[in-house]
Design a protein around this motif. Structure first.
Motif, PDB file in Angstrom:
ATOM      1  N   ASP A 276     -10.299  -1.660   7.403  1.00 27.06           N
ATOM      2  CA  ASP A 276      -9.312  -1.949   7.273  1.00 27.06           C
ATOM      3  C   ASP A 276      -8.353  -1.021   6.814  1.00 27.06           C
ATOM      4  O   ASP A 276      -8.791   0.395   5.792  1.00 27.06           O
ATOM      5  CB  ASP A 276      -8.760  -3.250   6.697  1.00 27.06           C
ATOM      6  CG  ASP A 276      -8.624  -3.595   5.382  1.00 27.06           C
ATOM      7  OD1 ASP A 276      -7.741  -3.009   4.362  1.00 27.06           O
ATOM      8  OD2 ASP A 276      -9.676  -3.907   5.015  1.00 27.06           O
ATOM      9  N   ALA A 277      -7.022  -1.004   7.460  1.00 28.44           N
ATOM     10  CA  ALA A 277      -6.822   0.092   6.837  1.00 28.44           C
ATOM     11  C   ALA A 277      -5.486   0.359   5.875  1.00 28.44           C
ATOM     12  O   ALA A 277      -4.685   0.659   5.606  1.00 28.44           O
ATOM     13  CB  ALA A 277      -5.226   0.715   8.159  1.00 28.44           C
ATOM     14  N   SER A 278      -6.174  -0.970   5.272  1.00 32.70           N
ATOM     15  CA  SER A 278      -4.968  -1.087   3.895  1.00 32.70           C
ATOM     16  C   SER A 278      -5.985  -0.352   2.637  1.00 32.70           C
ATOM     17  O   SER A 278      -5.668  -0.397   1.403  1.00 32.70           O
ATOM     18  CB  SER A 278      -4.199  -2.324   3.652  1.00 32.70           C
ATOM     19  OG  SER A 278      -5.997  -3.025   3.319  1.00 32.70           O
ATOM     20  N   ALA A 279      -7.280   0.118   2.956  1.00 27.89           N
ATOM     21  CA  ALA A 279      -8.166   1.088   2.358  1.00 27.89           C
ATOM     22  C   ALA A 279      -7.601   1.749   1.417  1.00 27.89           C
ATOM     23  O   ALA A 279      -6.140   2.313   1.610  1.00 27.89           O
ATOM     24  CB  ALA A 279      -9.156   1.625   3.254  1.00 27.89           C
ATOM     25  N   PRO A 280      -7.823   1.776  -0.235  1.00 30.98           N
ATOM     26  CA  PRO A 280      -7.532   3.094  -0.786  1.00 30.98           C
ATOM     27  C   PRO A 280      -7.629   4.535  -0.441  1.00 30.98           C
ATOM     28  O   PRO A 280      -8.115   4.802   0.364  1.00 30.98           O
ATOM     29  CB  PRO A 280      -7.824   3.170  -1.585  1.00 30.98           C
ATOM     30  CG  PRO A 280      -8.791   1.955  -1.963  1.00 30.98           C
ATOM     31  CD  PRO A 280      -8.981   1.407  -0.875  1.00 30.98           C
ATOM     32  N   GLY A 281      -5.809   5.435  -0.249  1.00 29.73           N
ATOM     33  CA  GLY A 281      -6.051   6.849   0.317  1.00 29.73           C
ATOM     34  C   GLY A 281      -5.357   6.566   2.076  1.00 29.73           C
ATOM     35  O   GLY A 281      -4.661   7.477   2.790  1.00 29.73           O
ATOM     36  N   CYS A 282      -5.406   5.140   2.446  1.00 29.74           N
ATOM     37  CA  CYS A 282      -4.356   4.741   3.980  1.00 29.74           C
ATOM     38  C   CYS A 282      -2.939   5.384   3.784  1.00 29.74           C
ATOM     39  O   CYS A 282      -2.099   5.931   4.209  1.00 29.74           O
ATOM     40  CB  CYS A 282      -4.525   3.231   4.315  1.00 29.74           C
ATOM     41  SG  CYS A 282      -6.262   3.804   4.992  1.00 29.74           S
TER      42      CYS A 282
END
Length: 154
Positions: free
Chosen positions: A15-21
């Motif tokens: 998902d797009a809330s992962a670290p680094g996003c």
């Protein structure tokens, strides 16, 4: 591609809330601000936020058609337009489109944009002065293309 020894690696997330996003988004924003500062300043001003434009057609006491769009800066973006099957080919779609364009021009729009599948309404939009500016073949992975159309409003 194989990473260089001691270099980098690629990680995957679901998902797009992962670290680094957030960093990826920040880097793109910073690049966009450097490359096109006037546009990016405009986007950040409250008066340039997207404004919904929603129209419905009511007949016999019920909704029989509608158009969902938004205006932003010089553009009308039509997201969805549909008419109840029994009310099609009676001019409702044309009336909805004309009213959306009229209101968009009142809001200062100069252009309109819509995308549609090849089995939906490309012919309708072409008949109303839109031009195809792009196509993605096999968009649905079942052989159907998606068309991107624009029109100058004034």
């Amino acid at each position: 591609m194989n990473p260089p020894a001691g270099g980098w690696s690629i990680a995957s997330a679901d998902d797009a809330s992962a670290p680094g996003c957030d960093l990826v988004r920040q880097w793109l924003r910073e690049h966009n601000h450097a490359a096109n500062p006037v546009f990016m300043r405009q986007l950040g001003q409250p008066e340039h936020e997207a404004r919904p434009l929603v129209l419905t057609v009511v007949a016999d006491g019920r909704e029989v058609g509608g158009l969902i769009a938004e205006t932003r800066l010089a553009w009308l973006r039509i997201s969805i337009m549909a008419v109840a099957p029994e009310w099609r080919s009676r001019g409702l779609g044309s009336a909805l489109l004309e009213e959306a364009v009229r209101r968009a021009v009142e809001r200062g729009c100069v252009h309109a944009y819509v995308d549609t599948m090849d089995y939906q309404a490309p012919g309708f939009y072409l008949a109303h002065g839109f031009a195809i500016v792009g196509e993605i073949p096999d968009w649905d992975s079942s052989g159907h293309g998606k068309f991107f159309l624009t029109k100058r409003l004034r």
